[in-house]
Design a protein around this motif. Structure first.
Motif, PDB file in Angstrom:
ATOM      1  N   LEU A   5      14.334   0.122   0.560  1.00  0.00           N
ATOM      2  CA  LEU A   5      13.361  -0.308  -0.437  1.00  0.00           C
ATOM      3  C   LEU A   5      13.656   0.188  -1.854  1.00  0.00           C
ATOM      4  CD1 LEU A   5      10.032  -0.073   1.604  1.00  0.00           C
ATOM      5  CD2 LEU A   5      11.554  -2.031   1.258  1.00  0.00           C
ATOM      6  N   PRO A   6      14.199   1.406  -2.050  1.00  0.00           N
ATOM      7  CA  PRO A   6      14.501   1.846  -3.420  1.00  0.00           C
ATOM      8  C   PRO A   6      15.505   0.967  -4.150  1.00  0.00           C
ATOM      9  CG  PRO A   6      14.402   3.745  -1.965  1.00  0.00           C
ATOM     10  CD  PRO A   6      14.367   2.529  -1.087  1.00  0.00           C
ATOM     11  N   MET A   7      16.331   0.214  -3.422  1.00  0.00           N
ATOM     12  CA  MET A   7      17.264  -0.703  -4.087  1.00  0.00           C
ATOM     13  C   MET A   7      16.499  -1.782  -4.841  1.00  0.00           C
ATOM     14  SD  MET A   7      20.059  -1.378  -1.078  1.00  0.00           S
ATOM     15  CE  MET A   7      20.621  -0.048  -0.022  1.00  0.00           C
ATOM     16  N   GLU A   8      15.473  -2.304  -4.205  1.00  0.00           N
ATOM     17  CA  GLU A   8      14.650  -3.339  -4.838  1.00  0.00           C
ATOM     18  C   GLU A   8      13.795  -2.740  -5.943  1.00  0.00           C
ATOM     19  OE1 GLU A   8      12.092  -7.078  -3.203  1.00  0.00           O
ATOM     20  OE2 GLU A   8      11.529  -5.110  -2.403  1.00  0.00           O
ATOM     21  N   GLU A   9      13.215  -1.575  -5.680  1.00  0.00           N
ATOM     22  CA  GLU A   9      12.333  -0.933  -6.652  1.00  0.00           C
ATOM     23  C   GLU A   9      13.073  -0.574  -7.938  1.00  0.00           C
ATOM     24  OE1 GLU A   9      11.021   2.285  -4.256  1.00  0.00           O
ATOM     25  OE2 GLU A   9       9.670   1.049  -3.038  1.00  0.00           O
ATOM     26  N   SER A  10      14.357  -0.298  -7.837  1.00  0.00           N
ATOM     27  CA  SER A  10      15.158   0.085  -9.001  1.00  0.00           C
ATOM     28  C   SER A  10      15.526  -1.107  -9.877  1.00  0.00           C
ATOM     29  CB  SER A  10      16.450   0.776  -8.545  1.00  0.00           C
ATOM     30  OG  SER A  10      17.329  -0.167  -7.944  1.00  0.00           O
ATOM     31  N   GLY A  55      10.927  11.844  -4.342  1.00  0.00           N
ATOM     32  CA  GLY A  55      11.133  10.433  -4.053  1.00  0.00           C
ATOM     33  C   GLY A  55      12.618  10.120  -4.039  1.00  0.00           C
ATOM     34  N   TYR A  56      12.931   8.831  -4.055  1.00  0.00           N
ATOM     35  CA  TYR A  56      14.322   8.407  -3.899  1.00  0.00           C
ATOM     36  C   TYR A  56      14.782   7.587  -5.105  1.00  0.00           C
ATOM     37  CZ  TYR A  56      13.204   9.675   0.894  1.00  0.00           C
ATOM     38  OH  TYR A  56      12.808  10.360   2.010  1.00  0.00           O
ATOM     39  N   GLU A  57      16.097   7.573  -5.320  1.00  0.00           N
ATOM     40  CA  GLU A  57      16.690   6.828  -6.427  1.00  0.00           C
ATOM     41  C   GLU A  57      18.073   6.344  -6.017  1.00  0.00           C
ATOM     42  OE1 GLU A  57      16.866   9.742  -9.541  1.00  0.00           O
ATOM     43  OE2 GLU A  57      18.684  10.700  -8.719  1.00  0.00           O
ATOM     44  N   HIS A  67      25.699   2.445   7.328  1.00  0.00           N
ATOM     45  CA  HIS A  67      26.436   1.587   6.398  1.00  0.00           C
ATOM     46  C   HIS A  67      25.867   1.623   4.982  1.00  0.00           C
ATOM     47  CE1 HIS A  67      28.958  -0.515   9.439  1.00  0.00           C
ATOM     48  NE2 HIS A  67      27.987  -0.054  10.224  1.00  0.00           N
ATOM     49  N   CYS A  68      24.588   1.962   4.845  1.00  0.00           N
ATOM     50  CA  CYS A  68      23.983   1.924   3.513  1.00  0.00           C
ATOM     51  C   CYS A  68      23.253   3.203   3.132  1.00  0.00           C
ATOM     52  CB  CYS A  68      23.015   0.745   3.408  1.00  0.00           C
ATOM     53  SG  CYS A  68      21.431   0.997   4.242  1.00  0.00           S
ATOM     54  N   GLY A  69      23.211   4.204   4.015  1.00  0.00           N
ATOM     55  CA  GLY A  69      22.452   5.423   3.722  1.00  0.00           C
ATOM     56  C   GLY A  69      22.905   6.135   2.465  1.00  0.00           C
ATOM     57  N   GLY A  70      24.207   6.057   2.160  1.00  0.00           N
ATOM     58  CA  GLY A  70      24.730   6.711   0.970  1.00  0.00           C
ATOM     59  C   GLY A  70      24.413   5.995  -0.317  1.00  0.00           C
ATOM     60  N   SER A  71      23.763   4.846  -0.243  1.00  0.00           N
ATOM     61  CA  SER A  71      23.422   4.089  -1.449  1.00  0.00           C
ATOM     62  C   SER A  71      22.233   4.692  -2.191  1.00  0.00           C
ATOM     63  CB  SER A  71      23.094   2.632  -1.083  1.00  0.00           C
ATOM     64  OG  SER A  71      24.211   1.997  -0.500  1.00  0.00           O
ATOM     65  N   ILE A  72      21.404   5.446  -1.457  1.00  0.00           N
ATOM     66  CA  ILE A  72      20.175   6.014  -2.020  1.00  0.00           C
ATOM     67  C   ILE A  72      20.182   7.523  -1.799  1.00  0.00           C
ATOM     68  CG2 ILE A  72      17.649   6.006  -1.894  1.00  0.00           C
ATOM     69  CD1 ILE A  72      18.857   3.396  -2.981  1.00  0.00           C
ATOM     70  N   GLN A  73      19.669   8.251  -2.788  1.00  0.00           N
ATOM     71  CA  GLN A  73      19.614   9.709  -2.698  1.00  0.00           C
ATOM     72  C   GLN A  73      18.228  10.214  -3.103  1.00  0.00           C
ATOM     73  OE1 GLN A  73      22.621  10.908  -5.517  1.00  0.00           O
ATOM     74  NE2 GLN A  73      21.383  10.364  -7.305  1.00  0.00           N
ATOM     75  N   TRP A  74      17.981  11.512  -2.846  1.00  0.00           N
ATOM     76  CA  TRP A  74      16.766  12.131  -3.361  1.00  0.00           C
ATOM     77  C   TRP A  74      16.797  12.141  -4.886  1.00  0.00           C
ATOM     78  CZ3 TRP A  74      12.614  13.142  -0.634  1.00  0.00           C
ATOM     79  CH2 TRP A  74      12.728  13.446   0.732  1.00  0.00           C
ATOM     80  N   ASN A  75      15.628  12.064  -5.524  1.00  0.00           N
ATOM     81  CA  ASN A  75      15.592  12.333  -6.957  1.00  0.00           C
ATOM     82  C   ASN A  75      15.703  13.837  -7.193  1.00  0.00           C
ATOM     83  OD1 ASN A  75      13.034  13.348  -6.364  1.00  0.00           O
ATOM     84  ND2 ASN A  75      11.928  11.639  -7.298  1.00  0.00           N
ATOM     85  N   LYS A  76      15.705  14.255  -8.455  1.00  0.00           N
ATOM     86  CA  LYS A  76      16.051  15.635  -8.783  1.00  0.00           C
ATOM     87  C   LYS A  76      15.116  16.650  -8.132  1.00  0.00           C
ATOM     88  CE  LYS A  76      17.872  16.225 -12.727  1.00  0.00           C
ATOM     89  NZ  LYS A  76      18.154  16.347 -14.211  1.00  0.00           N
TER      90      LYS A  76
END
Length: 287
Positions: free
Chosen positions: A157-162, A120-122, A107-116
């Motif tokens: 966790l990247p949602m909060e970190e962002s 890490g993740y973004e 349900h939420c995996g598509g919310s975060i992706q690899w960085n370039k």
């Protein structure tokens, strides 16, 4: 307001896990299994265009996990979130809000992706606010052993970190009216703690995004509860309450996980709430 179905991809899941204690001889009639006992599952999201806001409900599994991970889920079909958004003239950078019914990976995996450089993740939606609620966030970030494999840290966790994470209010009862997203929310605790079911008023209709409270048409009978649910007896009560409400008020139920049926209505019968009509999203949303 305009609504659009967004298909983030299809997969297969074990039919026994999807129907819990219900015998295969019964659930196989509505959700036929393949030779490996796997049944067709969609990750059908919903896009709401309302004034200057473009709200995406759920984001599917995404594509950042390993080939081994995806190998467990037998991906099929040509659907993905970006091409589905493009079909309606949108890009992920246009999204202003991502509302997650809950934080299980599908349900939420598509919310975060690899960085370039894949170090890490973004956020996959750089201009969006990500919405959950405080109780479910705590549940997901301090997971129990049963759900730990569904709550993946790299998705959450990247949602909060962002700095893009936001929380909806919590209701006094089951329903939060007029949330910050502009729609009502029905809260359900049987599948996972504080799952959120959006209730969207659209051209005189109530569109209910069913998430995992009602995964497929085949789950309409009350005892047809997923083995994944943490509190199955509570799911029974929540389904009865919600489906009765849906039948009495002619809700249109948008099915996230039914690969072959997009929207249904239900009716009261002597055997309980049962299927009334099946619709395509194109019919209801006038696409």
């Amino acid at each position: 307001m305009q609504l659009y179905p967004i298909n983030a991809g299809n997969l297969k899941l074990d039919g026994g896990a999807m129907f819990g204690v219900v015998p295969k001889s019964l659930w196989n009639r509505t959700n036929p299994a393949d030779a490996n006992n796997m049944i067709d599952i969609a990750t059908r999201c919903l896009l709401i265009e309302d004034g200057n806001r473009l709200i995406l409900i759920d984001t599917g599994m995404g594509n950042k996990q390993s080939d081994k991970f995806f190998g467990y889920y037998y991906l099929w079909g040509d659907f993905d979130l970006d091409s589905s958004l493009k079909q309606y003239g949108f890009h992920r950078d246009d999204i202003t809000d991502v509302f997650m019914t809950h934080l299980h990976f599908d349900h939420c995996g598509g919310s975060i992706q690899w960085n370039k450089d894949k170090t890490g993740y973004e956020p996959a939606f750089k201009n969006a606010r990500f919405w959950t609620n405080k109780d479910h966030w705590q549940w997901a970030t301090q997971p129990n052993a049963r759900e730990k494999a569904s709550f993946l840290k790299e998705n959450i966790l990247p949602m909060e970190e962002s700095g893009q994470l936001h929380f909806t209010s919590l209701p006094n009862g089951n329903t939060l009216e007029n949330s910050a997203l502009g729609f009502d929310i029905f809260f359900a605790d049987g599948h996972t703690d504080k799952q959120m079911i959006p209730l969207i008023t659209y051209k005189g209709k109530t569109i209910a995004f069913m998430a995992d409270l009602l995964p497929t048409v085949g789950h309409l009978p009350l005892p047809y509860v997923m083995g994944y649910d943490t509190r199955p007896l509570l799911t029974l009560d929540e389904k009865q309450k919600f489906l009765s409400l849906a039948a009495d008020n002619n809700f249109y139920l948008f099915l996230e996980h039914d690969a072959h049926n997009e929207i249904i209505t239900v009716k009261n019968t002597e055997k309980g709430v049962r299927l009334n009509e099946i619709y395509t999203a194109q019919e209801i949303f006038n696409l």
